[in-house]
Write a protein that holds these residues in place. Structure first.
Motif, PDB file in Angstrom:
ATOM      1  N   LEU A  54       0.817  -1.206   0.000  1.00 44.36           N
ATOM      2  CA  LEU A  54       0.000   0.000   0.000  1.00 44.36           C
ATOM      3  C   LEU A  54       0.855   1.262   0.000  1.00 44.36           C
ATOM      4  O   LEU A  54       0.690   2.142  -0.853  1.00 44.36           O
ATOM      5  CB  LEU A  54      -0.929   0.005   1.222  1.00 44.36           C
ATOM      6  CG  LEU A  54      -2.168  -0.862   1.147  1.00 44.36           C
ATOM      7  CD1 LEU A  54      -2.779  -1.041   2.532  1.00 44.36           C
ATOM      8  CD2 LEU A  54      -3.193  -0.249   0.203  1.00 44.36           C
TER       9      LEU A  54
ATOM     10  N   SER B 216       2.597  -0.898  -5.306  1.00 48.20           N
ATOM     11  CA  SER B 216       1.566  -0.719  -6.322  1.00 48.20           C
ATOM     12  C   SER B 216       0.348   0.033  -5.796  1.00 48.20           C
ATOM     13  O   SER B 216      -0.330   0.725  -6.565  1.00 48.20           O
ATOM     14  CB  SER B 216       1.134  -2.084  -6.868  1.00 48.20           C
ATOM     15  OG  SER B 216       0.614  -2.907  -5.846  1.00 48.20           O
ATOM     16  N   GLY B 217       0.058  -0.089  -4.507  1.00 50.26           N
ATOM     17  CA  GLY B 217      -1.096   0.623  -3.960  1.00 50.26           C
ATOM     18  C   GLY B 217      -0.969   2.124  -4.124  1.00 50.26           C
ATOM     19  O   GLY B 217      -1.861   2.788  -4.671  1.00 50.26           O
TER      20      GLY B 217
ATOM     21  N   ASP C 146      -1.039   3.151  -7.841  1.00 49.58           N
ATOM     22  CA  ASP C 146      -2.400   3.120  -8.389  1.00 49.58           C
ATOM     23  C   ASP C 146      -3.209   4.314  -7.907  1.00 49.58           C
ATOM     24  O   ASP C 146      -4.004   4.887  -8.664  1.00 49.58           O
ATOM     25  CB  ASP C 146      -3.100   1.822  -7.976  1.00 49.58           C
ATOM     26  CG  ASP C 146      -2.671   0.634  -8.821  1.00 49.58           C
ATOM     27  OD1 ASP C 146      -1.897   0.822  -9.771  1.00 49.58           O
ATOM     28  OD2 ASP C 146      -3.114  -0.496  -8.524  1.00 49.58           O
TER      29      ASP C 146
ATOM     30  N   PHE D 198      -9.127   2.168  -2.241  1.00 54.25           N
ATOM     31  CA  PHE D 198      -8.129   1.497  -1.400  1.00 54.25           C
ATOM     32  C   PHE D 198      -8.772   0.435  -0.505  1.00 54.25           C
ATOM     33  O   PHE D 198      -8.166  -0.602  -0.236  1.00 54.25           O
ATOM     34  CB  PHE D 198      -7.374   2.517  -0.555  1.00 54.25           C
ATOM     35  CG  PHE D 198      -6.199   3.129  -1.257  1.00 54.25           C
ATOM     36  CD1 PHE D 198      -5.288   2.343  -1.937  1.00 54.25           C
ATOM     37  CD2 PHE D 198      -6.002   4.497  -1.238  1.00 54.25           C
ATOM     38  CE1 PHE D 198      -4.201   2.899  -2.586  1.00 54.25           C
ATOM     39  CE2 PHE D 198      -4.913   5.066  -1.879  1.00 54.25           C
ATOM     40  CZ  PHE D 198      -4.008   4.265  -2.557  1.00 54.25           C
TER      41      PHE D 198
ATOM     42  N   LEU E 235      -9.292  -2.553  -2.783  1.00 56.53           N
ATOM     43  CA  LEU E 235      -8.013  -3.172  -3.099  1.00 56.53           C
ATOM     44  C   LEU E 235      -7.491  -3.984  -1.917  1.00 56.53           C
ATOM     45  O   LEU E 235      -7.092  -5.149  -2.064  1.00 56.53           O
ATOM     46  CB  LEU E 235      -7.015  -2.075  -3.470  1.00 56.53           C
ATOM     47  CG  LEU E 235      -5.648  -2.498  -4.010  1.00 56.53           C
ATOM     48  CD1 LEU E 235      -5.792  -3.172  -5.359  1.00 56.53           C
ATOM     49  CD2 LEU E 235      -4.740  -1.266  -4.118  1.00 56.53           C
ATOM     50  N   THR E 236      -7.511  -3.374  -0.739  1.00 54.60           N
ATOM     51  CA  THR E 236      -7.007  -4.044   0.461  1.00 54.60           C
ATOM     52  C   THR E 236      -7.857  -5.243   0.820  1.00 54.60           C
ATOM     53  O   THR E 236      -7.337  -6.310   1.189  1.00 54.60           O
ATOM     54  CB  THR E 236      -6.967  -3.050   1.631  1.00 54.60           C
ATOM     55  OG1 THR E 236      -6.206  -1.893   1.250  1.00 54.60           O
ATOM     56  CG2 THR E 236      -6.332  -3.672   2.863  1.00 54.60           C
TER      57      THR E 236
ATOM     58  N   TRP F  89      -6.976  -8.166  -1.442  1.00 52.50           N
ATOM     59  CA  TRP F  89      -5.702  -8.772  -1.063  1.00 52.50           C
ATOM     60  C   TRP F  89      -5.865  -9.647   0.182  1.00 52.50           C
ATOM     61  O   TRP F  89      -5.320 -10.750   0.248  1.00 52.50           O
ATOM     62  CB  TRP F  89      -4.671  -7.687  -0.800  1.00 52.50           C
ATOM     63  CG  TRP F  89      -4.132  -7.026  -2.025  1.00 52.50           C
ATOM     64  CD1 TRP F  89      -4.166  -7.494  -3.309  1.00 52.50           C
ATOM     65  CD2 TRP F  89      -3.468  -5.765  -2.080  1.00 52.50           C
ATOM     66  NE1 TRP F  89      -3.564  -6.605  -4.154  1.00 52.50           N
ATOM     67  CE2 TRP F  89      -3.125  -5.541  -3.445  1.00 52.50           C
ATOM     68  CE3 TRP F  89      -3.132  -4.800  -1.137  1.00 52.50           C
ATOM     69  CZ2 TRP F  89      -2.450  -4.396  -3.862  1.00 52.50           C
ATOM     70  CZ3 TRP F  89      -2.465  -3.655  -1.544  1.00 52.50           C
ATOM     71  CH2 TRP F  89      -2.129  -3.452  -2.889  1.00 52.50           C
TER      72      TRP F  89
ATOM     73  N   VAL G 182      -4.007   2.902   5.023  1.00 56.84           N
ATOM     74  CA  VAL G 182      -4.872   3.283   3.907  1.00 56.84           C
ATOM     75  C   VAL G 182      -5.163   4.777   3.944  1.00 56.84           C
ATOM     76  O   VAL G 182      -5.069   5.466   2.919  1.00 56.84           O
ATOM     77  CB  VAL G 182      -6.182   2.476   3.952  1.00 56.84           C
ATOM     78  CG1 VAL G 182      -7.234   3.097   3.021  1.00 56.84           C
ATOM     79  CG2 VAL G 182      -5.933   1.020   3.554  1.00 56.84           C
TER      80      VAL G 182
ATOM     81  N   THR H  86      -1.968   6.719   3.001  1.00 52.20           N
ATOM     82  CA  THR H  86      -1.605   6.529   1.599  1.00 52.20           C
ATOM     83  C   THR H  86      -2.579   7.256   0.683  1.00 52.20           C
ATOM     84  O   THR H  86      -2.176   7.832  -0.339  1.00 52.20           O
ATOM     85  CB  THR H  86      -1.560   5.035   1.257  1.00 52.20           C
ATOM     86  OG1 THR H  86      -0.671   4.365   2.147  1.00 52.20           O
ATOM     87  CG2 THR H  86      -1.091   4.812  -0.170  1.00 52.20           C
TER      88      THR H  86
END
Length: 245
Positions: free
Chosen positions: A70, A74-75, A78, A173, A176-177, A180, A206, A209
């Motif tokens: 993150l 890549s987090g 992105d 996010f 996405l998280t 994962w 999160v 970021t």
């Protein structure tokens, strides 16, 4: 002297949101829900190889791996691409939008990650245009003139619907998280409670970021998460696989 205006504020529901705010939240919850059919469940972002290699073995190591993806991998990248695509689409800067879409597609470090993000981006755009189309969306998509990866697709569609960038970024996010963690839960495996603990522990990562990504420029793009990039490459030749990346 007290100044007054005849312009009334937008009417609010009993929950404190305007109708437009409620609609925006409804769309974000739909588009970035695990049930939205972009095929995210089929991809692990290289986590499958990391589990096989022993880098991820329990909830704590999963949490550390994802925090790095993150914040330093890549987090974050992105998120930057999402924000830049959002701004270009909002300002109707077609040249900038096309350049961002091309850069985002070229920035992916492995073949399988390219398949993952481009497939999800294409599915997101196709479903949004079919069920949630709006004025200008088709034109924005056409101006990209090529592959639209997932974060660019989310930024573009959210801008077309005039959904604020802050909620869009946080919802992205979270999705996405969550994906994962879902992959890690199936591979390690983890129980539902441990999975939720990992999600809760990643909340400050999160939030931080998302703030960095919104404020960043394209010059800030970069990854310090080489092990995760390597995992994505190694997964391509992994003998036994549950996921496509």
């Amino acid at each position: 002297m007290l100044m007054t205006t005849n312009k009334s504020p937008p009417p609010r529901h009993s929950g404190g949101m305007t109708a437009a705010e409620g609609a925006a939240l409804y769309r974000l919850m739909t588009w970035l829900s695990p049930a939205f059919p972009v095929g995210a469940f089929a991809y692990s972002g290289g986590i499958e190889w990391a589990v096989e290699a022993g880098d991820i073995a329990d909830a704590a190591s999963l949490r550390n791996w994802l925090a790095s993806m993150l914040a330093d991998g890549s987090g974050f990248c992105d998120g930057v691409l999402l924000a830049q695509a959002y701004r270009a689409a909002s300002s109707h800067d077609e040249a900038a939008l096309r350049e961002i879409a091309e850069l985002a597609a070229a920035f992916v470090p492995s073949r399988e990650r390219q398949l993952e993000t481009s497939s999800q981006g294409r599915a997101f755009i196709d479903i949004a245009r079919s069920a949630w189309n709006c004025d200008g969306l088709d034109q924005m998509v056409a101006r990209c003139d090529g592959a639209i990866v997932y974060p660019v697709a989310v930024g573009l569609v959210s801008a077309a619907h005039e959904i604020p960038i802050g909620p869009t970024m946080h919802a992205f996010f979270h999705a996405l998280t969550s994906n994962w963690i879902s992959a890690g839960a199936r591979l390690i495996p983890l129980g539902q409670t441990d999975s939720q603990r990992v999600l809760a522990q990643l909340e400050p990562v999160v939030v931080a970021t998302a703030k960095r990504a919104i404020e960043a420029s394209l010059d800030d793009l970069g990854s310090a998460n080489f092990r995760a990039d390597l995992a994505g490459m190694r997964h391509e030749t992994q003998y036994t696989r549950l996921f496509r990346s």
